[in-house]
Design an enzyme around this catalytic site. Structure first.
Site, PDB file in Angstrom:
ATOM      1  CB  SER A 234      -0.924  -0.014   1.222  1.00  0.00           C
ATOM      2  OG  SER A 234      -0.569   1.006   2.122  1.00  0.00           O
ATOM      3  CE  LYS A 235      -0.842   4.339  -5.374  1.00  0.00           C
ATOM      4  NZ  LYS A 235      -1.664   5.204  -6.206  1.00  0.00           N
ATOM      5  NE  ARG A 236      -2.680   6.694   4.627  1.00  0.00           N
ATOM      6  CZ  ARG A 236      -3.544   7.245   5.444  1.00  0.00           C
ATOM      7  NH1 ARG A 236      -4.822   7.191   5.156  1.00  0.00           N
ATOM      8  NH2 ARG A 236      -3.156   7.851   6.537  1.00  0.00           N
TER       9      ARG A 236
END
Length: 475
Positions: A234-236
């Site tokens: 995930s990007k986060r």
RNA sequence: GCCCCCAUCGUCCAGCGGCCGAGGACAUCGCCCUUUCAAGGCGGAAACACGGGUUCGAAUCCCGUUGGGGGUGCCA
């Protein structure tokens, strides 16, 4: 054949997106097809222009060029409106005025997944403020034919009446995607597995659209890339931006090669592939089924291999280019110097990334370079002979040849007097002059550093040692 | 909860009914080489999730269980 990647600009471009792009690109090139870049930015609230630029530059860096686009869904509103018009007049849609809360409540109360279709038969007018939902057939089965997974069957009864247009009139991604894939004549949809559950909705929409039957695209759902906890990257949460790897000094060819192997292999054990090789070798049908962990250790290894493979001049050029791109102008200048050129072959052998290369030659370029405390303590402070070795080395290096071979002779002779092998005598000297316990070969480094600076650093170490042991009368 | 996908060494892959007492790569451990560290060479440890079938024969096919993941949004 026509393929596309459809990233949404809601964050940096990560390795998963890059792999999807790579597979699409390879597939297109192999079949003399067209690779389309389409930006899925229908959700104005979450998209940012800077991310679009980030996607483009990451792809360019990797060598993945697109033949068409970037198209932007935010600029294709009339196409979606036309499709909505058509679907509405053919009775495929209904208006829904349920609020988010109501939908949630009804969803919970119902055994079937998603919205329960409360508004389906209410005959509401189509008007601003009302969302439009697709009337999913209550019976039957929707089959998704997937190159990688075979036929995946979804009972229509398990698919809810999904929204195709928000109450503000904007289309939702499923609708926009289907409309675009149709108009752009996309023949193969190659994307991450997380899209598989929404695919039957796309199929339903596809079949509802258009007077003339347009064949469905061939689907291929790639296994997702996971982190060390085996969750989808995930990007986060995970630091896996292509930009970051670039800044750390990874080579695009290493990244491409490693990415290609995450979910695919030629089947005969070969592991090294250029982008050009992949065009002829890559085969969608032999893509794996299961999620793959993005292993930085292996990427690092690949990067080292690619770095070492470079002719020295290219290695130097890549170093300079990398520093310049990262706006490290001083470092770029250092890399361009004659001193670096002399040491470059030794650096190349040891650096796994370009930033490591920079770090290996810091002793040469950083003003007031000091020995790391840990190395000082370990190699000098805790070595009872260090003081005399340093002093004697200083004396011997004051005169005579300052070439590596001669230096080596002097120091090994010095070592013998102390009953030490070469590796052992050089430890305090290395720490004093190169500042660290490990690094480039000592004598070559000394030669390039030069007599004056080498002596200065030996003096500094001797002083520091004296200052650290005030109670020691011999110091 | 419901839907869907997946399941071979720590990791990434090979394997697609007999050639598997499971092969390669990364990581790891040991030895060699050596100017520290790398690189290189040699060697070691390390896996077919489980249970039923099918078959003369299963890591390979089928079913189930378990486990993991994804989806379930007026995000993409």
């Amino acid at each position: 054949m026509r393929v596309r990647i459809a990233p949404s600009p809601t964050g940096y471009f990560h390795v998963g997106g890059a792999r999807t792009a790579l597979y699409n690109w390879c597939f297109a090139k192999r079949h003399n097809g067209v690779f389309v870049l389409r930006i899925e930015d229908t959700d104005a609230e979450r998209n940012k222009e800077e991310w679009v630029a980030g996607i483009a530059s990451a792809l360019t860096w990797l060598g993945i060029n697109w033949d068409e686009g970037p198209y932007r869904q935010s600029q294709r509103g009339e196409h979606y409106q036309a499709a909505l018009e058509e679907l509405w007049s053919n009775g495929y849609l209904y208006a829904c005025d349920c609020t988010r809360e109501i939908v949630l409540e009804r969803t919970k109360a119902n055994a079937t997944p998603g919205y329960d279709g409360f508004c389906r038969d209410r005959g509401l007018d189509r008007q601003p403020g009302r969302a439009l939902r697709f009337k999913v057939p209550r019976e039957g089965v929707t089959v998704v034919t997937d190159v990688i997974r075979g036929e995946v069957r979804f009972a229509n009864s398990t698919i809810d009446d999904f929204v195709v247009a928000k109450s503000n009139g904007n289309p939702l991604f499923v609708l926009a995607g289907v409309v675009d894939d149709r108009e752009m004549r996309i023949s193969h949809v190659i994307r991450a597995e997380e899209h598989l559950p929404t695919t039957p909705k796309a199929v339903l929409l596809w079949e509802a659209l258009g007077v003339a039957a347009l064949p469905l695209p061939v689907y291929a759902h790639l296994p997702v890339l996971v982190n060390d906890k085996r969750q989808k990257i995930s990007k986060r949460r995970d630091r896996v931006a292509i930009e970051d790897y670039r800044a750390q000094g990874f080579l695009p060819e290493a990244m491409v090669n490693y990415l290609a192997l995450l979910g695919w292999s030629p089947g005969d054990g070969r592991e090294y592939f250029s982008l050009e090789d992949l065009v002829t070798e890559f085969d969608l049908g032999s893509v794996n089924h299961s999620p793959a962990f993005f292993d930085e250790a292996k990427l690092l290894h690949f990067n080292g291999v690619y770095l070492r493979e470079l002719p020295v001049e290219s290695f130097i050029a890549r170093c300079c280019q990398w520093a310049a791109e990262d706006a490290q102008s001083q470092v770029a200048a250092d890399f361009a110097s004659a001193e670096f050129a002399r040491l470059a072959p030794l650096v190349q052998e040891r650096a796994a990334t370009l930033s490591e290369a920079a770090s290996l030659v810091e002793f040469l370029f950083v003003a007031d370079y000091e020995t790391e405390t840990e190395s000082f303590e370990k190699a000098i402070l805790r070595d009872p002979d260090a003081g005399s070795i340093l002093a004697e080395a200083r004396e011997r290096l004051e005169e005579g040849s300052f070439e590596a071979a001669a230096l080596k002779g002097e120091i090994s002779d010095l070592g013998e007097k102390h009953g030490r092998k070469l590796g052992k005598v050089q430890a305090p000297i290395r720490a004093a002059v190169l500042g660290r316990g490990v690094g480039l070969p000592l004598f070559e480094s000394l030669e390039v550093l030069g007599r004056a600076r080498s002596l200065e650093r030996l003096d500094a170490a001797i002083e520091r040692l004296a200052a650290s042991r005030p109670e020691d009368p011999s110091a």
